[in-house]
Design an enzyme around this catalytic site. Sequence first.
Site, PDB file in Angstrom:
ATOM      1  N   ALA A  75       0.839  -1.206   0.000  1.00 17.62           N
ATOM      2  CA  ALA A  75       0.000   0.000   0.000  1.00 17.62           C
ATOM      3  C   ALA A  75       0.866   1.246   0.000  1.00 17.62           C
ATOM      4  CB  ALA A  75      -0.932  -0.012   1.211  1.00 17.62           C
ATOM      5  N   ILE A  95      -5.598  -0.617  -3.664  1.00 24.55           N
ATOM      6  CA  ILE A  95      -4.615  -1.605  -3.211  1.00 24.55           C
ATOM      7  C   ILE A  95      -4.968  -3.015  -3.705  1.00 24.55           C
ATOM      8  CG2 ILE A  95      -3.422  -2.568  -1.183  1.00 24.55           C
ATOM      9  CD1 ILE A  95      -2.989   0.538  -1.948  1.00 24.55           C
ATOM     10  N   GLY A 143      -1.231   9.166  -6.284  1.00 25.86           N
ATOM     11  CA  GLY A 143      -0.372   7.988  -6.329  1.00 25.86           C
ATOM     12  C   GLY A 143       0.967   8.238  -7.001  1.00 25.86           C
ATOM     13  N   SER A 144       0.987   9.173  -7.946  1.00 26.74           N
ATOM     14  CA  SER A 144       2.213   9.358  -8.725  1.00 26.74           C
ATOM     15  C   SER A 144       3.341   9.917  -7.876  1.00 26.74           C
ATOM     16  CB  SER A 144       1.942  10.300  -9.909  1.00 26.74           C
ATOM     17  OG  SER A 144       0.979   9.731 -10.761  1.00 26.74           O
ATOM     18  N   GLU A 186       9.110  -4.236 -10.680  1.00 29.92           N
ATOM     19  CA  GLU A 186       7.661  -4.132 -10.910  1.00 29.92           C
ATOM     20  C   GLU A 186       7.372  -3.619 -12.332  1.00 29.92           C
ATOM     21  OE1 GLU A 186       5.487  -1.593  -8.180  1.00 29.92           O
ATOM     22  OE2 GLU A 186       3.605  -1.976  -9.216  1.00 29.92           O
ATOM     23  N   GLU A 213      -2.395   6.790  -2.121  1.00 33.97           N
ATOM     24  CA  GLU A 213      -3.387   7.361  -1.195  1.00 33.97           C
ATOM     25  C   GLU A 213      -4.468   8.093  -1.990  1.00 33.97           C
ATOM     26  OE1 GLU A 213      -1.144   9.724   1.604  1.00 33.97           O
ATOM     27  OE2 GLU A 213      -0.322   7.899   2.516  1.00 33.97           O
ATOM     28  N   HIS A 241      10.724  12.610   0.460  1.00 33.26           N
ATOM     29  CA  HIS A 241      11.055  11.176   0.415  1.00 33.26           C
ATOM     30  C   HIS A 241      11.874  10.717   1.616  1.00 33.26           C
ATOM     31  CE1 HIS A 241      15.118  12.157  -0.921  1.00 33.26           C
ATOM     32  NE2 HIS A 241      14.558  13.039  -1.722  1.00 33.26           N
TER      33      HIS A 241
HETATM   34  C1  FAD Z   1      -6.297  -1.618 -10.607  1.00 28.48           C
HETATM   35  C2  FAD Z   1      -5.266  -0.854  -9.863  1.00 28.48           C
HETATM   36  C3  FAD Z   1      -4.393  -1.525  -9.011  1.00 28.48           C
HETATM   37  C4  FAD Z   1      -3.451  -0.808  -8.260  1.00 28.48           C
HETATM   38  N1  FAD Z   1      -2.672  -1.464  -7.349  1.00 28.48           N
HETATM   39  C5  FAD Z   1      -1.916  -0.729  -6.476  1.00 28.48           C
HETATM   40  C6  FAD Z   1      -1.270  -1.359  -5.364  1.00 28.48           C
HETATM   41  O1  FAD Z   1      -1.322  -2.578  -5.185  1.00 28.48           O
HETATM   42  N2  FAD Z   1      -0.569  -0.577  -4.493  1.00 28.48           N
HETATM   43  C7  FAD Z   1      -0.476   0.785  -4.643  1.00 28.48           C
HETATM   44  O2  FAD Z   1       0.167   1.444  -3.823  1.00 28.48           O
HETATM   45  N3  FAD Z   1      -1.079   1.407  -5.696  1.00 28.48           N
HETATM   46  C8  FAD Z   1      -1.793   0.684  -6.591  1.00 28.48           C
HETATM   47  N4  FAD Z   1      -2.440   1.303  -7.649  1.00 28.48           N
HETATM   48  C9  FAD Z   1      -2.292   2.752  -7.793  1.00 28.48           C
HETATM   49  C10 FAD Z   1      -1.508   3.151  -9.018  1.00 28.48           C
HETATM   50  O3  FAD Z   1      -0.137   2.888  -8.836  1.00 28.48           O
HETATM   51  C11 FAD Z   1      -1.810   4.645  -9.235  1.00 28.48           C
HETATM   52  O4  FAD Z   1      -3.130   4.702  -9.753  1.00 28.48           O
HETATM   53  C12 FAD Z   1      -0.850   5.302 -10.173  1.00 28.48           C
HETATM   54  O5  FAD Z   1       0.421   5.404  -9.576  1.00 28.48           O
HETATM   55  C13 FAD Z   1      -1.321   6.732 -10.537  1.00 28.48           C
HETATM   56  O6  FAD Z   1      -1.663   7.441  -9.385  1.00 28.48           O
HETATM   57  P1  FAD Z   1      -3.090   8.205  -9.329  1.00 28.48           P
HETATM   58  O7  FAD Z   1      -4.127   7.229  -9.766  1.00 28.48           O
HETATM   59  O8  FAD Z   1      -3.231   8.800  -7.994  1.00 28.48           O
HETATM   60  O9  FAD Z   1      -2.989   9.312 -10.427  1.00 28.48           O
HETATM   61  P2  FAD Z   1      -2.431  10.796 -10.242  1.00 28.48           P
HETATM   62  O10 FAD Z   1      -1.120  10.763  -9.543  1.00 28.48           O
HETATM   63  O11 FAD Z   1      -3.500  11.630  -9.693  1.00 28.48           O
HETATM   64  O12 FAD Z   1      -2.200  11.184 -11.781  1.00 28.48           O
HETATM   65  C14 FAD Z   1      -3.309  11.203 -12.694  1.00 28.48           C
HETATM   66  C15 FAD Z   1      -2.777  11.215 -14.115  1.00 28.48           C
HETATM   67  O13 FAD Z   1      -2.111  12.454 -14.341  1.00 28.48           O
HETATM   68  C16 FAD Z   1      -1.007  12.266 -15.180  1.00 28.48           C
HETATM   69  N5  FAD Z   1       0.172  12.769 -14.458  1.00 28.48           N
HETATM   70  C17 FAD Z   1       0.456  12.622 -13.133  1.00 28.48           C
HETATM   71  N6  FAD Z   1       1.599  13.270 -12.807  1.00 28.48           N
HETATM   72  C18 FAD Z   1       2.044  13.847 -13.959  1.00 28.48           C
HETATM   73  C19 FAD Z   1       3.182  14.633 -14.290  1.00 28.48           C
HETATM   74  N7  FAD Z   1       4.102  14.947 -13.369  1.00 28.48           N
HETATM   75  N8  FAD Z   1       3.330  15.045 -15.564  1.00 28.48           N
HETATM   76  C20 FAD Z   1       2.408  14.719 -16.503  1.00 28.48           C
HETATM   77  N9  FAD Z   1       1.326  13.979 -16.259  1.00 28.48           N
HETATM   78  C21 FAD Z   1       1.141  13.532 -15.014  1.00 28.48           C
HETATM   79  C22 FAD Z   1      -0.956  10.766 -15.544  1.00 28.48           C
HETATM   80  O14 FAD Z   1      -1.608  10.588 -16.778  1.00 28.48           O
HETATM   81  C23 FAD Z   1      -1.744  10.121 -14.433  1.00 28.48           C
HETATM   82  O15 FAD Z   1      -2.345   8.901 -14.848  1.00 28.48           O
HETATM   83  C24 FAD Z   1      -3.340   0.593  -8.429  1.00 28.48           C
HETATM   84  C25 FAD Z   1      -4.212   1.256  -9.309  1.00 28.48           C
HETATM   85  C26 FAD Z   1      -5.171   0.554  -9.987  1.00 28.48           C
HETATM   86  C27 FAD Z   1      -6.128   1.330 -10.858  1.00 28.48           C
END
Ligand code: FAD
Length: 385
Positions: free
Chosen positions: A122, A157, A129-130, A241, A125, A177
Amino acid sequence: MSFDQRAALRAAAAEFVRREVAPHLQAWEDEGTVPRELHVAAARQGLLGVSFPEEAGGQGGDLLDSIALQEGMFEAGASSGLMAALFTGGIALPHLAANGSPDLVDRFVRPTLAGEKIGSLAVTEPGGGSDVARIRTTARRDPGTDCYVVNGAKTFITSGVRADFVTTAVRTGGPGHAGVSLLVIEKGTPGFTVDRALAKMGWHCSDTAELAFVDVRVPVANLVGEENSGFAQIAEQFVVERIALAVHAYGIAARSLELTAAYCRERETFGKPLIANQVVRHKLVEMHRRVEVARTYTHAVAARHVAGRPEDGATVIAEACLAKQTAVDCATYVCDQAVQLHGGTGYLHGTEVERHYRDARILPIGGGATEVLTDLAARLLGYAS
Ligand SMILES: Cc1cc2nc3c(=O)[nH]c(=O)nc-3n(C[C@H](O)[C@H](O)[C@H](O)COP(=O)(O)OP(=O)(O)OC[C@H]3O[C@@H](n4cnc5c(N)ncnc54)[C@H](O)[C@@H]3O)c2cc1C
């Protein structure tokens, strides 16, 4: 592993899918979950611990062995969601195996590799997530006790509904970080709740959860590695990963191509098989080309990662991002064309190419969105301003 051992592992993995997975996969998709017994069966077959060290209960293989295993499973019809659900240990355990105490290894790594426990990772949040360095879930030391008190929430998650424990990224220090740690939080700990199972576009058999932590007391003994070393641990494991998700992408693309070629030989329109049309043959060749480029590039990057030459460090991290992107682009194109060439059948729920098409959509988002990984690659390759 030798070439022959790897080939045998690949064949055993494919056979496992044909026997234990393929007959039930649609039912698991409909139920939104994979049964625990499948973990036990996969462990008995020697599939869960392939790339984990023997000292931690694994088979002591490397990333190339685990790629051979995954390719075998995709070849036989495993879906990306099934692999995410069955191998969640692949993202929840490596930090524990590498940096956890012997007690953490005994309590969590060994039983998970034996198929007896399920673990999740996990990090993400609700607030985002990014940007992993910005996580807000806190773990504060309770003075005079051997506990952290955790407050916060996690979302998206994988396997979170079924998980017996969650390797959780928490803030133990200041902002950024440098203040992130990893803490193992067990199901049943008071204040830790799984709020809901999230319904998704694809990966239907892989449950995805929202987790909440309200004053959850977690023993300090559950800290993985040093306090405030969590970000570095997460970043280190991200390379594997991303390569694994690249394998998901070209794995489902290769399988979709095979199914589509067979369909195009069989299906007749205008009095001849689809494959008799030059435009269809060229499409199949283009699908083949993209799969081979993705597979070859991913293998090359994985081999450099396994070789572990210090001078390759930053480039391999960047190349893992690019391999994922290459494979994801391949899956996006190939799975789309597979549905197209299946016509109306390709749009039907339960047709295998339809499942791969939906599953492919998570791959440019999960494990690092393409834009974020491209930006990381820009910095590592020296293209940043
Ligand atoms: C089915 C599924 C399983 C998952 N499993 C896990 C898990 O087991 N554990 C876990 O911790 N997470 C998990 N995730 C979370 C996943 O890693 C995140 O959804 C992903 O990292 C993106 O974060 P966010 O959804 O918060 O998008 P955000 O961070 O809100 O970003 C939204 C979008 O904006 C764009 N973007 C973001 N930042 C930038 C930038 N700097 N420049 C340009 N464009 C940008 C991208 O297109 C991105 O998709 C899972 C997600 C899904 C849908």
